[in-house]
Design a protein around this motif. Structure first.
Motif, short mmCIF file in Angstrom:
data_model
loop_
_atom_site.label_atom_id
_atom_site.label_comp_id
_atom_site.label_asym_id
_atom_site.label_seq_id
_atom_site.Cartn_x
_atom_site.Cartn_y
_atom_site.Cartn_z
N LYS A 1 0.82 -1.21 0.00
CA LYS A 1 0.00 0.00 0.00
C LYS A 1 0.85 1.26 0.00
O LYS A 1 2.00 1.24 0.43
N ARG A 2 0.21 2.31 -0.45
CA ARG A 2 0.88 3.61 -0.45
C ARG A 2 0.12 4.54 0.49
O ARG A 2 -0.99 4.98 0.19
N GLY A 3 0.71 4.81 1.65
CA GLY A 3 -0.01 5.63 2.63
C GLY A 3 0.65 6.97 2.87
O GLY A 3 -0.01 7.93 3.29
N CYS A 4 1.95 7.07 2.63
CA CYS A 4 2.61 8.36 2.87
C CYS A 4 3.72 8.64 1.87
O CYS A 4 4.00 9.77 1.58
N LYS A 5 4.34 7.61 1.37
CA LYS A 5 5.45 7.75 0.42
C LYS A 5 6.58 8.58 1.00
O LYS A 5 7.29 9.28 0.28
N GLU A 6 6.74 8.52 2.29
CA GLU A 6 7.83 9.26 2.93
C GLU A 6 8.55 8.39 3.96
O GLU A 6 9.30 8.89 4.79
N GLY A 7 8.29 7.08 3.91
CA GLY A 7 9.02 6.17 4.79
C GLY A 7 8.54 6.14 6.21
O GLY A 7 9.25 5.70 7.10
N THR A 8 7.32 6.60 6.46
CA THR A 8 6.87 6.67 7.84
C THR A 8 5.74 5.70 8.17
O THR A 8 5.78 5.03 9.20
N CYS A 9 4.73 5.62 7.31
CA CYS A 9 3.51 4.92 7.75
C CYS A 9 3.63 3.40 7.75
O CYS A 9 2.95 2.72 8.49
N GLY A 10 4.49 2.86 6.90
CA GLY A 10 4.73 1.42 6.94
C GLY A 10 3.74 0.57 6.16
O GLY A 10 3.85 -0.66 6.16
N THR A 11 2.77 1.17 5.47
CA THR A 11 1.80 0.35 4.74
C THR A 11 2.42 -0.32 3.53
O THR A 11 1.85 -1.25 2.97
N CYS A 12 3.59 0.13 3.12
CA CYS A 12 4.27 -0.44 1.95
C CYS A 12 5.31 -1.48 2.34
O CYS A 12 6.12 -1.88 1.51
N THR A 13 5.28 -1.89 3.61
CA THR A 13 6.31 -2.82 4.10
C THR A 13 6.28 -4.14 3.34
O THR A 13 5.22 -4.72 3.11
N ILE A 14 7.46 -4.58 2.94
CA ILE A 14 7.62 -5.90 2.31
C ILE A 14 8.81 -6.59 2.99
O ILE A 14 9.49 -5.98 3.81
N LEU A 15 9.04 -7.84 2.64
CA LEU A 15 10.26 -8.51 3.10
C LEU A 15 11.25 -8.54 1.95
O LEU A 15 10.95 -9.06 0.87
N LEU A 16 12.39 -7.93 2.18
CA LEU A 16 13.45 -7.92 1.17
C LEU A 16 14.58 -8.77 1.75
O LEU A 16 15.14 -8.42 2.79
N ASN A 17 14.87 -9.86 1.07
CA ASN A 17 15.82 -10.84 1.64
C ASN A 17 15.47 -11.13 3.11
O ASN A 17 16.33 -11.09 3.98
N ASP A 18 14.20 -11.37 3.34
CA ASP A 18 13.67 -11.75 4.65
C ASP A 18 13.73 -10.67 5.72
O ASP A 18 13.55 -10.95 6.90
N LYS A 19 13.96 -9.44 5.31
CA LYS A 19 13.94 -8.34 6.28
C LYS A 19 12.79 -7.39 5.91
O LYS A 19 12.65 -7.02 4.74
N ALA A 20 12.03 -6.97 6.92
CA ALA A 20 10.96 -6.01 6.66
C ALA A 20 11.57 -4.65 6.31
O ALA A 20 12.39 -4.13 7.06
N VAL A 21 11.18 -4.13 5.17
CA VAL A 21 11.65 -2.79 4.77
C VAL A 21 10.48 -2.02 4.15
O VAL A 21 9.48 -2.61 3.75
N LYS A 22 10.65 -0.71 4.09
CA LYS A 22 9.60 0.14 3.52
C LYS A 22 9.89 0.38 2.05
O LYS A 22 10.87 1.05 1.70
N SER A 23 9.03 -0.14 1.19
CA SER A 23 9.34 -0.12 -0.25
C SER A 23 9.14 1.26 -0.87
O SER A 23 9.51 1.48 -2.01
N CYS A 24 8.59 2.21 -0.11
CA CYS A 24 8.39 3.54 -0.68
C CYS A 24 9.63 4.40 -0.61
O CYS A 24 9.69 5.46 -1.21
N ILE A 25 10.63 3.95 0.16
CA ILE A 25 11.86 4.75 0.20
C ILE A 25 13.05 3.91 -0.27
O ILE A 25 14.19 4.22 0.03
N LEU A 26 12.75 2.86 -1.01
CA LEU A 26 13.81 2.11 -1.67
C LEU A 26 13.61 2.23 -3.16
O LEU A 26 12.47 2.25 -3.65
#
Lengths: 778, 157, 278
Positions: B37-62
Motif C-alpha cells: 500500500k501507499r499511505g505516505c510515500k515518505e518512509g513513515t507509515c509502513g503500509t508499503c512494508t515488504i520482506l526484502l531478503n527476509d527483512k521487513a523494509v519500507k518499499s516507498c523509500i527504496l
C-alpha cells in the motif's frame, strides 16, 4: 433502570469480520487497486498564500507541455456554489465555495488542477502555471475574527439553504444560542462557581489511505466514480449539483476504504476526477499525497470554550453556562452542526435544569474544519470534564462520587435534547439505557482508583509525579428525525440471503455488524448473509458513515427487513404446507409447524420459491428513520507520570469502561473503543498543526505530525458494560465516536492530580507542560 | 524502461523492466502486488512494508534497482484463503483488521519478527511493529494477535 | 532523483571508485532511505555499495570493527556491538528510526553526512571511534571521529569502509534521544562518556546534535576533568553546558525549552554517573 441484557445467538458474538481475511491477504479491494487502461493522472496547484485574489492566471504554457490533457481553474470549471460537506439535504453547512475560487482563502486552497498522461507530466505542468496574486492581509486568530475589518467571504453570494443565522461580512459562519431553566437563579443557588476557558487545537484524521477517487465513463456513457468516501449517496447528489448533470447519469461505488474518521465525509477529490472524466471521456485518478491530506483535506475545528458551572456543597449542580467560539477555517464545512454538537453531546450528561449555550463559528484563513470523530463533543468535553473535576475538588467530593451522583440516569431526560439539535431545534428524548454507574465503578476497580493516594505516594519522586484522572463522556446514536437508512434483501435458492445496504463500511466492520443483526432476526448464521454495501446503482439509500449511526440506524433497518422476510417465509410455508401461518416458527434455518411435525428448511423454501411451488422472490426492502439518538456512555481513567523537569507526560495505564447497549460484536466493539481512544491520546499528547506566521502548516508529514506507534502505547483495558437500548437493534447503541473524547480531558485531570497544575490548552507536549508547570510555580 | 530488474517475488523469478529512479513500491504495485500500500510515500507509515531478503523494509523509500537479485515477499505470498499464514489467521481471529490498509505491512513486520524470534516478549512485538502506523485499532489487539500467532508458528497449537 | 539515468552494481570497492571517477554526478547508495526521498537532484549515476562485502562485524582485542554497510538492525542484534561502551552503542542503534528503517539504514549512511537528526555521529565522538575511508585514488586512510566531524562528513567520492569502536568499557557511558514520540526525529541527542579513577574524573566526552550541529562540548569536558564525581557542582555544569551550545532554530520546539532540556538531561547523566561511581 436497565435490567434487561440481551444475549443473542448471532449478535453479542464476535463472529469474524467479513472482509478480514481478504484484507489480511492483501486482496486488491481499495479504490486504487483496480488497474485502468489509459488512466489520466491529476495534480493540484494550491495557494501558497492564506488570503489573496488571483489577479492573473495563465495556464497556456502548462497546457502546451506534452502529455498534458487539460487544466481546470475558476475560469473554465463549474461555477456552482456548494458546500463540500457530505451531509443530508438540505445541507446544514453554508454554500460558500465553488470548485475553484478566484479568491483563495488559506494556504492549501485550490488554484488549478492538471490532468496528464503521467503523474510526472502533471507535476511538471504545475510548475508552468503562472499565477499573479494580490495578497490580502489574513486573519488567523479565531478569537479575533468576528467582526474583524478583514472579511474572508466578501464575494457576497455565500449562503445557507436552510433558514439559520449567517453573516459572512462579519466572518460569522454560524451562531446558536439556547437557554433552559433560570440561569441566574441557578448561579445564585450555588455555593461554589468555577469557570474555565479551554482551547483545543487543530488535528487531522490521518486515515492511512489518503483521499482517492477514480472516475470513468461506462458503456452507457454514464459517469462512474469509484471513490474512498463515507457518503456515496451524498457524493452522487453533490456531484450532480456541481457538474450540473442529471443524478441518474452518475454512479458512485465505494470499494473498501482505508479509514475515514470524518474526513471522507467530504466531497473533495470526486468533483475533480468527475469533471475531467466527463470532459476527456477517459478514466481519471486523483489521489492526495500525505501532505495534501494535511493541508487541504479537513481537520478538527479548533475552539475556545468558556464554561462556567455552579455547585452546592452537597454536590448538586445548579447551573451550567457554555460559550464556544469555533474556528471553521476558510470554509464553513460542518460549521453549524459541529458547533451545536459541542453543547448537545456534553450538556445532557449531568443533572442540571438551568443551562445556557451560546456558540459562534467564525471563518479564518486557516485549514478547513470538518467532520471528525467526536464532532464537537471532543472539544466541549475538555471544558466540561475539567470543570466537573474542579467542582468536585472545590466541595471536597471525590470526582468519581461526584459523577456517580450527577450523571443522567435511565428514564431521565435533559432539556438540552430538545433545545439543541443539528443546528436547529432538537428532538426531546428520555434516555432509556444508561450503564454509566457501572462504567464508573468497574473502571475505578480496574485502575485501583480508590487506592490512588497510596499508589501516588509510593511511585512519585522529586522529579516524577504520579497522577490519576477520570472523565465521563457521552455521544449520540444517529441524527433523530433527519437521517434515514435502508436495506434490501433477497433470498437465494440455498436459503442464504443477499443483504444490500447503502451503509458505508469504512473499516468499522458495519457489513459484518449488519449481517449479524439481520441474521439474528431470522436465526441465520452471519455467514449465511452475503453483504454488498454502498453502490448507488445497486444498494438502497443510506445517509452514510457518520454521526455514530450505522449500527443503530441501519441496524434497525435490518431488523425491520428480517421482520418483513420472516412474514413472507411464514406466508410461503403456510401456503406450501397448508398449515396456519400463526402456528409457525423459525428454528435452525427452517420454518417449523410443530403440531404437524411438518417443516420447510430455508434451502427448500429458497429452491421451491424459485422453481416449483408458487414461484416468487422472497425479499424485502425496509428503512428506518430514528426518533431519538440514545447516547452511548463511557468512563475513562488514566494513570500517568509527569516528569516535572522535562514536562514529559507518560501514560502508564488507561481504562475505558463503555456502555454501547448490546455489544453486537464484542471484538469489533473493543476495536472501536481502543482505536478511538488511542487516536484521542495522540491528539492530546503529540498531534498538532504548527503554522508559520503566514498561515502555512510547517509539519505536513507523518515524520513531523506525530501519532503514536506500538512502542508508545500504555497498557489499555477495555471493559464492556452491556445495557439494553429499547429503541436500538437488539438493544444496541453506537460506539464509534464516544471514546475519542476522553483522553484530552482525562489527561488534564491526571496532570492536575499529579502536579496541581491545571492545563487547559492541549496538546500536552513536554514543552507546553513544562511551561505550564513553571508558570504555575511563578 | 532502461533496465531489467531480476528479482524473486513470492518465490517466482521475474524480469521486470524498470527505470533507475523508480521506487520499489511503484514497481511492485505496477506488477500487480496491490497488497503493497501507499499511505505516505515518505518512509513513515509502513503500509508499503515488504520482506526484502527476509527483512521487513519500507518499499516507498527504496529504489526498485536496489532489489536486484533479491528475494521479495509481499502479503500475497504468505498465505491462501484455505491455508492462511498463522499471523493472518490470528489477525482475523482477534478481530483486529479494521480498515485493513495497514494490515499487509503489519503482518509482514510481524512475520519478520517471528521468523527470527519464535517466542518473543510483548515488548519485542511492540518493537517489531513500531514502523507500522494504524489509526483504526489502537494497536493492542494487533500486538495480541502476533503473540497468539507465535505458538502456532512454533507448532504448539 | 529526477535526473538519475544509471544504477550501477560494482562488485568490489575498486570498481565502485572508478564508476564514481567516470561520472562526477554520482552518488553512492547503501540503505538509500534518505536518498530515495529525493534530495540530491543533480545525481545522474547511482552506485550501489551494498554488494562490496562491507558489512562485517569483527571482534578485535581493543576495537570492534563494524563494516560501513552493516545495517542498524544487524548492529543492534550483534553480540559484538553490545560489548561497545557497556551496551551504549546498541542502545543508540535501538533509538534510530523504526524497525523497517533500521533494517535498511546502514552505519555508513548514518554517519557519512552528519545529518543532525542521525543517531550515531555523537556516538563516534564519545566512543573515540576511528573511521576508515578509501578515496577515488584507492588510498585508504583513517580519520578520528573529531576530524570526521570537523571535516563535515566524508568528501564526495570517498567511501567509508568501516568504523572502529574502542570498547571503552572502563568508562561510564550515557546516551539519550529526546523526542515527542519514540519514533520521531530527535529534539536533542546527547552522548556522554567519562573515565573515572578513584572517584575522580580523568577524562570525559560530551557530544550533542540536532539542538545544534553535531559537536563535542569541550568546555564542559575540560571542566569535568579532575573533578571528584561525588562533589560535582551540577548546577554550574548545567549552566556551562547551556552557555557552550549555540541552539539552532527548530520550528517544532522553542530554544528556551531545548535549553532547559539540555541542562536536565545532562544533569541526569551526571547523577547516573554519581550513582554508578558510588
Amino acid at each position: 433502570m436497565t435490567e434487561k441484557i440481551y444475549e443473542g445467538r448471532v449478535v453479542t458474538k464476535s463472529v469474524p469480520k467479513k472482509d478480514a481475511l481478504s484484507l489480511a491477504m492483501g486482496k486488491p479491494m481499495y479504490t486504487d487497486d483496480k488497474d485502468f487502461q489509459n488512466l489520466v493522472h491529476v495534480k493540484m496547484l494550491y495557494s501558497p498564500h492564506a488570503h489573496a485574489i488571483i489577479q492573473d492566471l495563465d495556464t497556456s504554457e502548462a497546457e502546451k507541455l506534452p502529455g498534458v490533457l487539460g487544466v481546470l481553474t475558476y475560469k473554465n470549471s463549474s461555477q456552482v456554489l456548494h458546500t463540500s460537506a457530505g451531509q443530508g439535504f438540505p445541507e446544514p453547512s453554508p454554500y460558500d465555495t465553488r470548485l475553484f475560487n478566484k479568491k483563495v482563502k488559506y494556504v492549501g486552497d485550490r488554484v488549478a488542477a492538471v490532468a496528464a498522461e503521467t503523474l510526472k507530466n502533471a507535476e511538471a505542468a504545475l510548475k508552468l502555471i503562472q499565477v499573479k496574486y494580490e495578497i490580502l492581509e489574513p486573519i488567523f486568530d479565531h478569537d479575533q475574527a468576528l467582526g474583524n475589518d478583514i472579511v474572508i467571504h466578501d464575494e457576497g453570494d455565500s449562503k445557507y439553504i436552510i433558514p439559520v443565522f449567517y453573516d459572512p461580512k462579519k466572518n460569522h459562519a454560524s451562531h446558536i444560542d439556547a437557554e433552559v431553566g433560570d440561569l441566574e437563579k441557578g448561579f445564585t443557588e450555588a455555593d461554589f462557581i468555577i469557570e474555565k476557558t479551554v482551547r483545543n487545537h487543530y488535528g487531522q484524521h490521518c486515515p492511512l489511505e489518503p483521499h482517492i477517487s477514480i472516475a470513468y465513463i461506462d458503456n452507457y456513457d454514464r459517469l462512474v466514480v469509484r471513490t474512498a468516501t463515507q457518503v456515496p449517496f451524498h457524493a452522487r447528489r453533490i456531484l450532480a449539483q456541481i457538474l450540473e448533470i442529471p443524478l441518474s447519469q452518475i454512479r458512485v461505488i465505494k470499494p473498501r476504504i482505508g479509514g475515514g474518521f470524518g474526513t471522507k465525509q467530504e466531497i473533495l477529490t470526486e468533483p475533480i476526477v468527475a469533471s475531467f472524466a466527463w470532459l476527456l471521456k477517459r478514466p481519471v485518478k486523483f489521489e492526495f499525497t500525505r501532505k495534501e491530506e494535511f493541508i487541504s483535506a479537513r481537520t478538527r475545528h479548533p475552539m475556545t470554550t468558556w464554561f462556567k458551572a455552579g455547585v452546592k456543597k452537597d454536590g448538586t449542580i445548579t447551573a451550567m453556562d457554555m460559550k464556544v467560539t469555533s474556528n471553521t477555517g476558510a470554509f464553513g464545512s460542518h460549521a453549524l452542526t459541529v458547533l451545536s454538537n459541542t453543547g448537545s453531546k456534553t450538556l445532557p450528561l449531568y443533572h442540571c435544569q438551568n443551562i445556557r449555550f451560546v456558540g459562534d463559528t467564525v471563518y479564518t484563513n486557516l485549514p478547513v474544519g470538518g467532520a471528525y470523530r467526536g464532532y464537537g463533543g471532543t472539544q466541549a468535553s475538555l471544558a466540561m470534564e475539567i470543570v466537573m473535576d474542579d467542582l468536585a475538588t472545590e466541595i471536597g467530593m471525590d470526582p468519581a462520587n461526584f459523577r456517580l451522583m450527577n450523571h443522567i440516569k435511565a428514564g431521565e431526560s435533559s432539556p438540552i435534547f430538545k433545545a439543541l439539535g443539528e443546528g436547529i431545534e432538537g428532538v426531546a428524548q428520555t434516555v432509556d439505557s444508561v450503564g454509566l454507574t457501572e462504567c464508573i465503578n468497574q473502571g475505578a476497580e480496574a485502575i485501583d482508583w480508590w487506592n490512588r493516594e497510596k499508589i501516588k505516594e509510593k511511585n512519585s519522586t522529586d522529579t516524577v509525579k504520579r497522577g490519576f484522572g477520570l472523565v465521563c463522556i457521552m455521544q449520540g446514536s444517529s441524527i433523530p428525525d433527519i437521517d434515514m437508512a435502508a436495506g434490501y434483501c433477497k433470498m437465494n435458492e440455498d436459503g442464504t440471503f443477499n443483504l444490500l445496504v447503502g451503509a458505508t463500511d469504512i473499516g468499522t466492520g458495519s457489513d459484518t455488524i449488519l449481517a449479524q443483526i439481520f441474521a439474528e432476526g431470522l436465526s441465520l448464521d452471519a455467514s449465511d448473509v452475503i453483504v454488498l454495501s454502498s453502490d448507488t446503482d445497486t444498494t438502497p439509500f443510506d445517509k452514510g458513515a457518520y454521526a455514530s449511526s450505522t449500527t443503530y440506524l441501519t441496524g434497525q433497518a435490518c431488523v425491520n427487513l428480517a421482520i418483513k422476510v420472516k412474514d413472507q417465509l411464514f406466508d410461503y410455508t403456510a401456503m406450501v404446507l397448508n398449515v396456519p401461518k400463526d402456528e409457525l416458527k423459525i428454528e435452525a434455518k427452517a420454518v417449523i409447524h410443530q403440531k404437524s411435525g411438518k417443516q420447510m428448511t430455508f434451502a427448500e423454501i429458497g429452491t421451491k420459491s424459485y422453481y416449483s411451488d408458487y414461484q416468487t422472490q422472497i425479499g424485502a426492502v425496509a428503512s428506518e428513520l430514528s426518533k431519538k439518538s440514545p447516547p452511548p456512555f463511557t468512563a475513562h481513567y488514566a494513570e500517568i507520570d509527569v516528569d516535572i523537569e522535562t514536562g514529559r507526560v507518560t501514560v502508564l495505564k488507561y481504562v475505558a469502561a463503555v456502555d454501547c447497549g448490546t455489544p453486537i460484536n464484542p471484538k469489533l466493539v473493543v476495536g472501536q473503543v481502543e482505536g478511538a481512544l488511542v487516536n484521542g491520546l495522540c491528539y492530546a499528547l503529540s498531534e498538532q498543526y504548527i503554522f508559520n506566521d503566514k498561515g502555512k502548516m510547517m509539519n505536513p508529514s507523518f515524520g513531523n505530525y506525530k501519532i503514536m506507534t506500538t512502542i508508545d502505547l500504555p497498557e489499555i483495558e477495555t471493559i464492556i458494560v452491556p445495557t439494553f437500548e429499547p429503541s436500538g437493534p437488539w438493544g444496541a447503541k453506537s460506539i464509534a465516536e464516544v471514546n475519542i473524547s476522553g483522553p484530552m480531558p482525562v489527561l488534564s485531570n491526571a496532570i492536575f492530580d499529579a502536579t496541581g497544575v491545571r492545563i487547559t490548552e492541549p496538546p500536552y507536549t513536554p514543552d507546553r507542560v513544562l511551561k505550564a508547570i513553571q508558570n504555575h510555580n511563578k | 524502461m532502461s533496465q531489467i530488474l531480476h528479482v524473486i517475488i513470492n518465490g517466482t523469478s521475474k524480469e521486470i523492466p524498470i527505470e533507475p529512479d523508480e521506487l520499489l513500491l511503484d514497481v511492485l504495485r505496477r506488477e500487480g502486488y496491490k497488497g503493497v500500500k501507499r499511505g505516505c510515500k515518505e518512509g513513515t507509515c509502513g503500509t508499503c512494508t515488504i520482506l526484502l531478503n527476509d527483512k521487513a523494509v519500507k518499499s516507498c523509500i527504496l529504489l526498485a534497482a536496489q532489489a536486484k537479485n533479491c528475494s521479495i515477499i509481499t502479503i500475497e505470498g504468505i498465505g491462501t484463503r484455505d491455508n492462511p499464514h498463522p499471523i493472518q489467521q490470528a489477525f482475523v481471529d482477534e478481530g483486529v483488521v479494521q480498515c485493513g490498509f495497514c494490515i499487509p505491512g503489519m503482518i509482514l513486520s510481524a512475520k519478520n519478527l517471528l521468523d527470527n524470534n519464535p517466542n518473543p516478549t510483548k515488548d519485542e512485538v511492540k518493537m517489531a511493529l513500531d514502523g507500522n502506523l494504524c489509526r483504526c485499532t489502537g494497536y493492542s489487539g494487533q500486538i495480541k494477535a502476533v503473540l497468539a500467532a507465535a505458538p502456532v508458528m512454533r507448532g504448539e497449537k | 532523483m529526477k535526473n538519475v539515468t544509471e544504477y550501477k552494481y560494482p562488485s568490489n570497492v575498486s570498481q565502485a571508485l572508478s564508476l564514481f571517477s567516470e561520472q562526477k554526478h554520482s552518488t553512492y547508495i547503501a540503505g538509500g532511505t534518505h536518498l530515495a526521498s529525493g534530495n540530491r537532484n543533480n545525481t545522474i549515476r547511482l552506485i550501489d555499495i551494498t554488494r562490496l562485502g562491507l558489512n562485517e562485524i569483527k571482534d578485535g582485542d581493543e576495537n570492534i570493527e563494524v563494516g560501513a554497510t552493516t545495517t542498524i538492525t544487524d548492529m543492534y542484534n550483534s553480540p559484538i556491538v553490545k560489548k561497545v561502551g557497556k551496551g551504549v552503542l546498541k542502545k543508540a542503534c535501538r533509538l534510530i528510526g523504526d524497525t523497517p528503517l533500521r533494517n535498511a539504514i546502514t552505519l555508513g549512511g548514518n554517519i557519512a553526512r552528519l545529518y543532525t537528526w542521525a543517531g550515531l555521529p555523537v556516538m563516534l565522538l564519545t566512543l573515540d571511534a576511528e573511521i576508515e575511508i578509501i578515496n577515488p585514488l584507492e588510498k585508504t586512510y583513517s580519520v578520528e571521529a573529531v576530524e570526521h566531524i570537523t571535516n563535515g562528513g566524508i568528501r564526495d567520492g570517498d567511501i567509508i569502509l568501516n568504523v572502529k569502536f574502542p570498547q571503552k568499557n572502563s568508562w561510564f557511558h550515557a546516551y539519550e534521544k529526546f523526542a515527542l514520540t519514540t519514533v520521531d526525529y530527535t529534539w536533542l541527542t546527547m552522548a556522554f562518556a567519562a573515565e573515572v579513577k578513584e572517584g575522580q574524573i580523568t577524562d570525559a566526552r560530551l557530544a550533542v546534535s540536532r539542538i545544534t550541529k553535531v559537536t563535542r562540548i569541550t568546555p564542559v569536558e575540560k571542566a569535568l576533568i579532575g573533578q571528584l564525581v561525588s562533589q560535582l557542582d551540577l548546577e554550574k555544569l548545567k549552566s556551562l553546558l547551556k552557555s557552550s551550545v549555540d541552539i539552532v532554530q527548530d520550528y517544532r520546539v522553542s530554544k528556551e525549552y531545548r535549553s532547559q532540556l539540555l541542562g536536565v538531561i545532562f544533569k541526569r547523566m551526571l547523577q547516573k554517573l554519581q550513582e554508578e561511581t558510588q
